[in-house]
Scaffold this motif. Structure first.
Motif, PDB file in Angstrom:
ATOM      1  N   ILE A 299       0.858  -1.083   0.007  1.00 14.96           N
ATOM      2  CA  ILE A 299      -0.071   0.152  -0.036  1.00 14.96           C
ATOM      3  C   ILE A 299       0.748   1.274   0.118  1.00 14.96           C
ATOM      4  O   ILE A 299       0.564   2.154  -0.648  1.00 14.96           O
ATOM      5  CB  ILE A 299      -0.911  -0.185   1.217  1.00 14.96           C
ATOM      6  N   ASN A 300       1.967   1.266   0.985  1.00 16.12           N
ATOM      7  CA  ASN A 300       2.911   2.328   0.913  1.00 16.12           C
ATOM      8  C   ASN A 300       3.642   2.729  -0.414  1.00 16.12           C
ATOM      9  O   ASN A 300       3.973   3.960  -0.789  1.00 16.12           O
ATOM     10  CB  ASN A 300       3.950   2.117   1.882  1.00 16.12           C
ATOM     11  N   ALA A 301       4.048   1.604  -1.132  1.00 14.21           N
ATOM     12  CA  ALA A 301       4.784   1.614  -2.136  1.00 14.21           C
ATOM     13  C   ALA A 301       3.861   2.702  -3.536  1.00 14.21           C
ATOM     14  O   ALA A 301       4.631   3.032  -4.203  1.00 14.21           O
ATOM     15  CB  ALA A 301       5.037   0.350  -3.108  1.00 14.21           C
ATOM     16  N   ALA A 302       2.504   2.539  -3.493  1.00 14.25           N
ATOM     17  CA  ALA A 302       2.023   3.269  -4.465  1.00 14.25           C
ATOM     18  C   ALA A 302       2.472   4.897  -4.390  1.00 14.25           C
ATOM     19  O   ALA A 302       2.779   5.494  -5.296  1.00 14.25           O
ATOM     20  CB  ALA A 302       0.304   3.165  -4.303  1.00 14.25           C
ATOM     21  N   GLY A 303       2.351   5.466  -3.049  1.00 16.20           N
ATOM     22  CA  GLY A 303       2.806   6.951  -2.807  1.00 16.20           C
ATOM     23  C   GLY A 303       4.362   7.023  -2.871  1.00 16.20           C
ATOM     24  O   GLY A 303       4.690   8.077  -3.131  1.00 16.20           O
ATOM     25  N   ARG A 304       5.133   5.861  -2.438  1.00 13.75           N
ATOM     26  CA  ARG A 304       6.480   5.992  -2.649  1.00 13.75           C
ATOM     27  C   ARG A 304       7.043   6.218  -4.059  1.00 13.75           C
ATOM     28  O   ARG A 304       7.875   6.969  -4.291  1.00 13.75           O
ATOM     29  CB  ARG A 304       7.073   4.987  -2.127  1.00 13.75           C
ATOM     30  N   ILE A 305       6.499   5.529  -5.092  1.00 17.85           N
ATOM     31  CA  ILE A 305       7.040   5.517  -6.382  1.00 17.85           C
ATOM     32  C   ILE A 305       6.155   6.398  -7.141  1.00 17.85           C
ATOM     33  O   ILE A 305       6.610   6.918  -8.270  1.00 17.85           O
ATOM     34  CB  ILE A 305       6.974   4.007  -7.069  1.00 17.85           C
ATOM     35  N   HIS A 307       1.785   7.855  -7.158  1.00 19.74           N
ATOM     36  CA  HIS A 307       0.825   8.711  -6.316  1.00 19.74           C
ATOM     37  C   HIS A 307       0.056   7.520  -5.566  1.00 19.74           C
ATOM     38  O   HIS A 307      -0.527   6.444  -6.162  1.00 19.74           O
ATOM     39  CB  HIS A 307      -0.039   9.366  -7.327  1.00 19.74           C
ATOM     40  N   ALA A 308      -0.167   7.927  -4.360  1.00 15.46           N
ATOM     41  CA  ALA A 308      -0.919   7.181  -3.184  1.00 15.46           C
ATOM     42  C   ALA A 308      -2.365   7.343  -3.632  1.00 15.46           C
ATOM     43  O   ALA A 308      -3.107   6.205  -2.992  1.00 15.46           O
ATOM     44  CB  ALA A 308      -0.588   7.756  -1.701  1.00 15.46           C
ATOM     45  N   LYS A 309      -2.964   8.008  -4.474  1.00 19.09           N
ATOM     46  CA  LYS A 309      -4.373   7.670  -4.984  1.00 19.09           C
ATOM     47  C   LYS A 309      -4.921   6.330  -5.308  1.00 19.09           C
ATOM     48  O   LYS A 309      -5.859   5.869  -5.376  1.00 19.09           O
ATOM     49  CB  LYS A 309      -5.008   8.853  -5.872  1.00 19.09           C
ATOM     50  N   ALA A 310      -3.694   5.696  -5.930  1.00 21.20           N
ATOM     51  CA  ALA A 310      -3.984   4.216  -6.554  1.00 21.20           C
ATOM     52  C   ALA A 310      -4.231   3.325  -5.266  1.00 21.20           C
ATOM     53  O   ALA A 310      -4.961   2.430  -5.534  1.00 21.20           O
ATOM     54  CB  ALA A 310      -2.396   3.955  -7.078  1.00 21.20           C
ATOM     55  N   ALA A 311      -3.623   3.424  -4.109  1.00 24.04           N
ATOM     56  CA  ALA A 311      -3.807   2.822  -3.087  1.00 24.04           C
ATOM     57  C   ALA A 311      -5.174   2.940  -2.567  1.00 24.04           C
ATOM     58  O   ALA A 311      -6.053   2.045  -2.233  1.00 24.04           O
ATOM     59  CB  ALA A 311      -2.999   3.102  -1.780  1.00 24.04           C
ATOM     60  N   VAL A 312      -5.805   4.247  -2.476  1.00 26.36           N
ATOM     61  CA  VAL A 312      -7.163   4.542  -2.116  1.00 26.36           C
ATOM     62  C   VAL A 312      -7.955   3.833  -3.276  1.00 26.36           C
ATOM     63  O   VAL A 312      -9.289   3.352  -2.724  1.00 26.36           O
ATOM     64  CB  VAL A 312      -7.340   6.079  -1.870  1.00 26.36           C
ATOM     65  N   GLN A 313      -7.812   4.016  -4.450  1.00 24.56           N
ATOM     66  CA  GLN A 313      -8.653   3.331  -5.431  1.00 24.56           C
ATOM     67  C   GLN A 313      -8.631   1.715  -5.292  1.00 24.56           C
ATOM     68  O   GLN A 313      -9.628   1.252  -5.385  1.00 24.56           O
ATOM     69  CB  GLN A 313      -8.028   3.582  -6.849  1.00 24.56           C
ATOM     70  N   LEU A 314      -7.684   1.247  -4.779  1.00 25.37           N
ATOM     71  CA  LEU A 314      -7.462  -0.124  -4.668  1.00 25.37           C
ATOM     72  C   LEU A 314      -8.526  -0.766  -3.223  1.00 25.37           C
ATOM     73  O   LEU A 314      -9.221  -1.550  -3.287  1.00 25.37           O
ATOM     74  CB  LEU A 314      -6.142  -0.675  -4.119  1.00 25.37           C
ATOM     75  N   LEU A 315      -8.250   0.230  -2.283  1.00 22.06           N
ATOM     76  CA  LEU A 315      -9.027   0.028  -0.895  1.00 22.06           C
ATOM     77  C   LEU A 315     -10.450   0.211  -1.263  1.00 22.06           C
ATOM     78  O   LEU A 315     -11.270  -0.291  -0.427  1.00 22.06           O
ATOM     79  CB  LEU A 315      -8.615   0.844   0.167  1.00 22.06           C
ATOM     80  N   LEU A 316     -10.881   1.040  -2.159  1.00 27.12           N
ATOM     81  CA  LEU A 316     -12.437   1.376  -2.512  1.00 27.12           C
ATOM     82  C   LEU A 316     -12.863   0.431  -3.464  1.00 27.12           C
ATOM     83  O   LEU A 316     -14.126   0.701  -3.801  1.00 27.12           O
ATOM     84  CB  LEU A 316     -12.471   2.867  -2.580  1.00 27.12           C
ATOM     85  N   ALA A 317     -12.159  -0.254  -4.263  1.00 30.49           N
ATOM     86  CA  ALA A 317     -12.592  -1.127  -5.479  1.00 30.49           C
ATOM     87  C   ALA A 317     -13.694  -1.991  -5.007  1.00 30.49           C
ATOM     88  O   ALA A 317     -13.921  -2.412  -3.976  1.00 30.49           O
ATOM     89  CB  ALA A 317     -11.436  -1.926  -5.869  1.00 30.49           C
ATOM     90  N   GLU A 318     -14.770  -2.025  -5.978  1.00 34.20           N
ATOM     91  CA  GLU A 318     -15.714  -3.147  -5.688  1.00 34.20           C
ATOM     92  C   GLU A 318     -15.750  -4.167  -6.495  1.00 34.20           C
ATOM     93  O   GLU A 318     -16.425  -5.214  -6.114  1.00 34.20           O
ATOM     94  CB  GLU A 318     -17.065  -2.108  -5.626  1.00 34.20           C
ATOM     95  N   MET A 328      -2.186  -5.577  -9.113  1.00 35.97           N
ATOM     96  CA  MET A 328      -1.017  -5.413  -9.802  1.00 35.97           C
ATOM     97  C   MET A 328       0.021  -4.348 -10.067  1.00 35.97           C
ATOM     98  O   MET A 328       1.037  -4.579  -9.898  1.00 35.97           O
ATOM     99  CB  MET A 328      -1.386  -6.228 -11.224  1.00 35.97           C
ATOM    100  N   ALA A 329      -0.537  -3.461 -10.288  1.00 34.97           N
ATOM    101  CA  ALA A 329      -0.033  -1.832 -10.447  1.00 34.97           C
ATOM    102  C   ALA A 329       1.091  -1.755  -9.017  1.00 34.97           C
ATOM    103  O   ALA A 329       2.079  -1.226  -9.296  1.00 34.97           O
ATOM    104  CB  ALA A 329      -0.846  -1.083 -10.751  1.00 34.97           C
TER     105      ALA A 329
END
Length: 583
Positions: A299-305, A307-318, A328-329
């Protein structure tokens, strides 16, 4: 590639055996009421469990043990402001704003994911680590104002954003701040400031994660609106991930929320976390360690490399398809992060070893303008594994030096940095981790002053790695029942660590095995060389260098954790070595 030296020598500190009259009575009581051995009863008494009722609360945390959220300072103001924003016919646009780390992204997924069920004019925002930096940014406030948002709920940040909140107020944007970091001398002029670490806050539990504070806001919202709390509890999976990843104490409310959050993760994880669990390769029941080392870094890697919005999109995915694509990304970002981490760690260790001054110092402050800002905190932790002392890793971000600090047990790195505040533009954090920015020209002066502060404050023993041992133990105590009860003592983490035991007079049963050129596997028994006694397998990661010192017929001492080993469908008891000492 730098040759890896053996780990530094460790101090073994064994906790006092509970031997007062009151403790002896408690051991006897628990032995009878729980049907456990006096040894296990003593282990429980060490952790504050003295009665059957204590044991029940410890082994079976209850959701009803959560505190009243309105006991938190400003909670009533926060709910009044939130309710006003949701008034039918007068709905305001609400922006859920969170930091880019695991705690921040889980907080945003929690609060946005829940409130969108009750308010449609809502969106979320994560600042760019590289363009906006930590916390509330002018760019984020301007974006909110330009897009018609009049209320921002800030999560895991904001407690020191006095100027930014004033900027927002001038633009007609209110703030509800949900933070858990230490406040500065002045609080922001927000509609509400929720932070249990406020000096004037009487909330009974001070160690919530940022996501935990967000959860308390939602708990209060549910109580105010008459929404059954059962609708909120499934979101505890996100809170558990934040608790594990932000390394907050797993005591009190955190223990309750982590306990039930793990239940959610293992029984019915949300779609995004389920995809992450699958790509991390976990097939058995998850524990806190899996979250710390498996889910959190991804989860951290999204914002490190990026943008962390990808992590939020993953956590909210339906949908599973959407979640798998995000997972995968993010996993690819994590693999990239590992490459940066490895290369930078080698460079950092070389810088220390090539300087006699740095090698002998009580602290480490390193700077390289080319280092990746997203992994400097990880590199600081890696350096501490080799040079056990407070460490700050700095890189260039725009025209400033941005740094990440990590500490050693017992040393408050935040307070040490605070003494150097005159050389910094901004800083914030916790006892064991902090971040800062400064002019590049100040680095040498900062390095010198930080070393002076650390030298004055740190105790000599804090510069040596510590192994905290709960109790000495005979191998005869180790059986399936012990393993089962130890497992039930979790979730483990800060202030409730997995028990560590120590055994003397240990012997090799056969030749040691070296795995992957650096890990050690041995079969051991306790007692005289003529008696094999109770033979157990012990594994030590990074202990391969000890193989030459282990000799048949020669006794040694080990400290270890007792775990289950799963291999080819078989389950066996295994000792995980923490250290080995020779007579």
């Amino acid at each position: 590639m730098i040759a890896q030296p053996p780990p530094p020598l460790k101090r073994w500190i064994t906790k006092p055996f509970p031997d007062s009259m009151e403790q002896r009575v408690a051991i006897e009581t628990l032995t009878g009421s729980l049907g456990v051995s006096p040894f296990l009863a003593a282990l429980l008494v060490q952790r504050g469990v003295h009665s059957y009722e204590d044991a029940r609360a410890f082994f079976r945390p209850e959701i009803g043990h959560l505190h009243d959220p309105f006991a938190m300072k400003d909670m009533d103001r926060a709910i009044i402001r939130l309710q006003r924003a949701m008034l039918p016919g007068h709905e305001e646009k609400i922006l859920i704003y969170g930091d880019y780390d695991v705690d921040g992204t889980t907080s945003v997924a929690l609060v946005y994911g829940f409130l969108k069920n009750y308010h449609s004019a809502i969106d979320h925002y994560i600042p760019d680590r590289y363009k906006e930096g930590y916390g509330i940014s002018t760019q984020g406030i301007q974006w909110a104002a330009n897009n018609g948002f009049s209320l921002i709920i800030a999560l895991d940040c904001g407690i020191k954003s006095v100027d930014r909140v004033a900027e927002a107020k001038a633009l007609g944007v209110d703030f509800i701040i949900c933070d858990h970091h230490r406040p500065g001398a002045e609080l922001p002029d927000a509609a509400a400031v929720l932070d249990p670490k406020r000096n004037d806050c009487q909330y009974p539990y001070k160690e919530l994660s940022g996501c935990g504070v967000g959860f308390k806001l939602l708990q209060a919202f549910c109580l105010h609106k008459g929404i059954p709390l059962e609708e909120l509890y499934p979101y505890l999976d996100l809170v558990a991930v934040s608790i594990a990843s932000d390394i907050v104490p797993i005591t009190g409310e955190n223990r309750v929320m982590a306990f039930y959050g793990l239940k959610c993760l293992n029984a019915a994880p949300r779609t995004g976390l389920k995809a992450l669990i699958k790509i991390a390769g976990f097939s058995r029941e998850l524990d806190i360690t899996n979250l710390v080392f498996g889910l959190g870094p991804r989860i951290n890697a999204a914002g490190r490399i990026q943008h962390a919005k990808a992590a939020v999109q993953l956590l909210l995915a339906e949908s599973e398809v959407e979640a798998d694509a995000f997972a995968m990304a993010i996993n690819k970002h994590n693999n990239d992060r590992r490459t940066f981490d490895s290369t930078m760690t080698e460079q950092a260790l070389a810088m220390i070893r090539e300087s006699e001054t740095m090698t002998r110092a009580k602290s480490t402050v390193l700077f390289d303008a080319t280092w990746h800002k997203g992994v400097i905190g990880i590199v600081a932790s890696r350096c501490i594994e080799h040079f056990h002392r407070p460490t700050i890793i700095l890189t260039q971000s725009h025209d400033k030096a941005a740094g990440s600090a990590r500490s050693v047990p017992g040393f408050d790195v935040y307070e040490a940095i605070e003494e150097c505040a005159d050389l910094l533009e901004q800083f914030g954090g916790h006892t064991f981790a902090a971040g800062m920015t400064m002019p590049v020209n100040n680095i040498d002066a900062f390095r010198k002053k930080f070393e002076e502060v650390v030298t004055r404050r740190i105790k000599e023993e804090q510069l040596t790695p510590l192994v905290d041992i709960d109790l000495p133990m005979d191998f005869s105590e180790i059986d399936a029942k012990l393993v089962r009860i130890l497992k039930q003592m979790g979730p483990f983490g800060p202030h409730n660590p997995q028990p560590v035991f120590m055994t003397d007079e240990v012997y090799l049963a056969n030749e040691p095995i070296i795995m992957k050129e650096k890990h050690l596997k041995i079969n051991v028994f306790q007692g005289g060389s003529s008696s094999r006694g109770h033979t157990l397998t012990a594994v030590g990661f990074g202990f391969g260098h000890l193989a030459s010192q282990l000799q048949a017929g020669k006794p040694f001492s080990i400290c270890y954790q007792v775990e289950q080993n799963f291999y080819n469908g078989n389950v066996s008891i295994q000792l995980m070595l923490k250290d080995v000492k020779f007579s």
